[in-house]
Write a protein that holds these residues in place. Structure first.
Motif, short mmCIF file in Angstrom:
data_model
loop_
_atom_site.label_atom_id
_atom_site.label_comp_id
_atom_site.label_asym_id
_atom_site.label_seq_id
_atom_site.Cartn_x
_atom_site.Cartn_y
_atom_site.Cartn_z
N LYS A 359 86.09 64.93 28.60
CA LYS A 359 87.17 65.51 27.79
C LYS A 359 86.67 66.66 26.91
O LYS A 359 85.57 66.61 26.37
CB LYS A 359 87.78 64.42 26.92
CG LYS A 359 89.09 64.83 26.29
CD LYS A 359 89.63 63.70 25.43
CE LYS A 359 90.72 64.24 24.54
NZ LYS A 359 91.18 63.26 23.57
N ALA A 362 89.10 69.63 22.14
CA ALA A 362 90.41 69.54 21.47
C ALA A 362 90.46 70.46 20.25
O ALA A 362 90.97 70.10 19.20
CB ALA A 362 90.73 68.10 21.08
N THR A 391 101.42 70.31 26.63
CA THR A 391 100.45 69.66 25.74
C THR A 391 99.92 70.63 24.69
O THR A 391 99.49 71.74 25.03
CB THR A 391 99.22 69.15 26.55
OG1 THR A 391 99.70 68.32 27.60
CG2 THR A 391 98.24 68.39 25.68
N THR A 392 99.98 70.21 23.42
CA THR A 392 99.33 70.98 22.36
C THR A 392 97.83 70.70 22.50
O THR A 392 97.41 69.55 22.38
CB THR A 392 99.83 70.54 20.98
OG1 THR A 392 101.24 70.74 20.93
CG2 THR A 392 99.16 71.33 19.87
N GLY A 395 93.67 68.99 19.04
CA GLY A 395 93.77 67.56 18.78
C GLY A 395 93.92 66.72 20.05
O GLY A 395 93.72 65.51 20.01
N ASN A 396 94.30 67.34 21.16
CA ASN A 396 94.47 66.59 22.41
C ASN A 396 93.44 66.96 23.47
O ASN A 396 92.96 66.11 24.21
CB ASN A 396 95.88 66.81 22.98
CG ASN A 396 96.94 66.20 22.10
OD1 ASN A 396 96.88 65.02 21.76
ND2 ASN A 396 97.90 67.00 21.67
N THR A 399 91.93 66.45 29.35
CA THR A 399 91.28 65.30 29.97
C THR A 399 91.11 65.62 31.45
O THR A 399 92.07 65.98 32.13
CB THR A 399 92.15 64.03 29.80
OG1 THR A 399 92.34 63.83 28.40
CG2 THR A 399 91.47 62.82 30.40
#
Lengths: 430, 269
Positions: A359, A362, A391-392, A395-396, A399
């Motif tokens: 990942k 973010a 998707t923002t 913070g995310n 993936t």
């Protein structure tokens, strides 16, 4: 920038902070606070009581006895936002750039230094990362006595066990983001000083080496107020007929874009293509569209959308005249941030690429860097960014479609587990 | 008290004074910048100067070429990013940079269909804008200016211009932001200087996402012979056009192939 902030810095170092320096720090803190208030894309500032933050900030700056304490106070205030891309860049980092530009002579009247003579930390040429719980060699130049997969045990007589243990149980993306620099900085040092290291090979045998340090790879690039940084790109052809590019930053388009173009146009019949963005923390945001243009054929495709208080801007890809239409794999890890996330997330969302690795960081907010009155740089995010799939990214992150971690066993065989996974997928595509 | 009443009545009288017709404002602007005849004598302009984003530490040389037919070419040599070019030769409007790549913005359906005349030409106003309306008085740089709403006949993208009441010069434009049509890009035009028989602004400033940037011309030349290649379509753009043509031809052929084919029924025996 002229030489006066440097002169002030020197004076402060010798005699403590001069009154003028104090005023400049106060003005800098005020500018940081008002810039965030006026330019942050969210007028509610992520729910932070910004007026209360101002009172505390100015009190802390008034009490500060050094420039470092001022930076800490400003950084604490920015930390309240809980978002990436808000940072203070110490003015010292700009000093070498100012000399280099030659716009003004150095304070002592000496001539500007050429790039080759600037003070820069050198490295023994190889890099380590935390793999299978060990500080493992993940890259090493051809001909080096240091081999892939070997474990670094000590640097300059100091064991690495404590550092490795500290990062072992940390959250994965957090670990990946910081561990490389935490492990590798020990290898850095003056070019004139060799470094003594102890490594352990795959069979458990110990190797004690004294290595010369050389300047890091890549050429210097500068863009706006971003401190001058080394940028490199690696291009090669993998078996069986797969194009491969890896670059450390989305900067220096005069170096990166022609190199990607050459690799793509010479690889039109390739079975697939790999863009390796592991450890790439981003750079010029819109460069994601320019590079994506080599892999997107259809017009009107967008990687995502930027939104500031006053502007909405679609990151629409302009397809190049020659585009690679075959399978595309993008490799990422926790060190892939910002423009890397925009590129990888956007191409995956439009079903153009498959993502391999771990990942991403973010941390993907469009930002700019301005100079503060005290000579420091101030990076601030002025927009939010939403990938085309909705998707923002802040913070995310992104993936991967296929989560693959590097393994020491693969490295010891001279392989890269993440590249292997991508090659295997490409090989199964028609 | 008497003087206050007098002032109020003067203000009321002033407020009721009809605003000049938009065409009168444009005609005055044309006259103040040299007059229609002077502008007709201008066949080409070449401008060199500096493009800068002061707060971000960016500064780059800029060159703009334009001719009386409406062809334009602009290049900014951005340190650390290479050339950023834009051109319109009437047949194709394009832009390219290392950062973003090459892009065809528009293609003309007829030769020269994308040419746009100089806004200082009366012909331009007559032909290009279906509607010109004076909407009021605003301020620019603290001085009053007449606001004129300009609606292009074809494009529909309404622009707002402001002409200084005292000098008659165009001091501000607000045009739809090409990145986000719901927003407008406001540009201020300053430092008008005489070049030959015409007046031309030497400083243009604007703001995008809170950052001010400006174009400051050091030199404006009229009727110089322009480099012949500047209005030619670059090979990279030609390649994009050829690709577009090929894709369109392929799509048309596929559409034709997929069209349901009806077989004439045999006549009843």
């Amino acid at each position: 920038m002229n030489g006066w902030p440097l002169a002030l810095w020197a004076a402060a170092a010798a005699f403590g902070q001069a009154p003028d320096s104090k005023a400049l720090d106060k003005a800098s803190a005020e500018l940081v606070w008002t810039t965030v208030r006026d330019q942050h894309w969210d007028p509610k500032l992520n729910g932070v009581d910004w007026n209360a933050a101002h009172t505390k900030l100015m009190a802390d700056v008034a009490k500060a006895t050094s420039r470092d304490q001022v930076r800490e106070a400003i950084s604490r205030t920015l930390g309240l936002l809980g978002q990436s891309h808000f940072a203070i860049i110490p003015g010292d980092l700009y000093k070498e750039i100012d000399h280099e530009a030659g716009a003004t002579p150095a304070p002592n009247g000496s001539a500007p230094k050429p790039a080759s003579m600037r003070r820069e930390e050198c490295t023994p040429g190889f890099e380590v990362d935390l793999v299978d719980g060990l500080a493992t060699v993940v890259s090493s130049p051809e001909g080096s006595p240091v081999k892939l997969g070997w474990a670094l045990r000590s640097v300059g007589g100091e064991p690495l066990d404590a550092t490795v243990a500290r990062f072992k149980d940390a959250k994965l993306n957090e670990r990946e983001r910081y561990v490389r620099s935490a492990l590798n900085w020990r290898l850095h040092g003056p070019c004139s000083e060799p470094v003594t290291i102890v490594l352990e090979d795959g069979a458990g045998a110990s190797h004690s080496l004294i290595l010369e340090r050389t300047p890091p790879k890549g050429r210097f690039a500068k863009f706006g107020n971003l401190p001058e940084t080394r940028v490199w790109i690696e291009t090669r052809r993998l078996d069986p007929g797969i194009g491969y590019v890896r670059f450390n930053l989305f900067l220096d388009p005069e170096q990166i874009v022609p190199a990607v173009s050459t690799q793509v146009t010479s690889c039109m019949e390739c079975r697939g293509f790999i863009v390796d963005l592991r450890g790439n923390p981003g750079g010029i945001g819109v460069m994601a569209m320019g590079i994506a243009g080599f892999f997107v054929t259809e017009h009107g495709q967008r990687l995502g959308t930027l939104r500031s208080r006053e502007l909405k801007y679609d990151f629409e890809v302009a397809p190049r005249a020659l585009t690679f239409d075959g399978p595309l794999a993008i490799l990422v890890d926790g060190g892939s941030a910002s423009t890397s996330e925009i590129f990888a997330g956007g191409l995956r969302d439009i079903h153009r690429a498959r993502i391999f690795g771990t990942k991403t960081a973010a941390a993907a907010l469009p930002s700019v860097i301005i100079k503060l009155p005290n000579g420091d740089g101030f990076q601030y995010a002025n927009a939010n960014y939403v990938s085309s799939g909705g998707t923002t990214l802040e913070g995310n992150g992104v993936t991967p479609d296929v989560t693959v971690r590097q393994t020491r066993a693969a490295l010891l065989r001279g392989h890269d587990a993440v590249i292997d996974a991508a090659v295997e997928w490409i090989s199964t595509q028609k | 008290m008497k003087s206050l009443i007098l002032l109020l009545s003067l203000a009321a009288a002033s407020a009721q004074e009809p605003l000049p017709e938009a065409r009168q404002i444009i005609e005055r602007f044309t006259k103040m910048t040299g007059g229609e005849e002077a502008w007709k004598a201008v066949h080409s302009q070449s401008m060199t100067g500096k493009f800068s984003l002061p707060a971000l530490g960016m500064q780059a040389p800029i060159k703009i070429y334009a001719d009386s037919e409406g062809r334009t070419y602009q290049v900014i040599e951005m340190p650390g990013a290479g050339k950023v070019e834009a051109g319109n030769n009437g047949d194709v409007e394009w832009e390219r940079s290392l950062i973003m790549g090459p892009k065809v913005k528009r293609r003309a359906s007829v030769p020269g269909g994308l040419l746009h005349l100089s806004p200082t030409s009366r012909k331009f106003w007559d032909q290009k804008f279906g509607r010109l309306v004076t909407t009021g008085i605003d301020k620019s740089d603290g001085k009053p200016c007449y606001m004129v709403e300009v609606t292009p006949g074809e494009a529909k993208d309404q622009q707002d211009h402001c002409y200084d009441v005292e000098s008659g010069l165009l001091v501000r434009t607000a045009v739809p932001n090409p990145l986000d049509k719901t927003q407008k890009v406001v540009m201020e035009l300053k430092d008008y200087r005489k070049i030959g028989d015409i007046l031309s602004p030497f400083l243009m400033t604007t703001k995008v996402m809170g950052q001010a940037f400006q174009i400051e011309f050091a030199e404006v030349k009229l009727n110089e012979k322009l480099p012949s290649e500047v209005f030619e379509t670059p090979d990279e753009i030609k390649a994009l056009l050829a690709k577009e043509d090929k894709n369109n031809a392929k799509a048309t052929a596929e559409e034709e192939a997929n069209r349901p084919k009806f077989k004439r029924a045999d006549p009843p025996k």
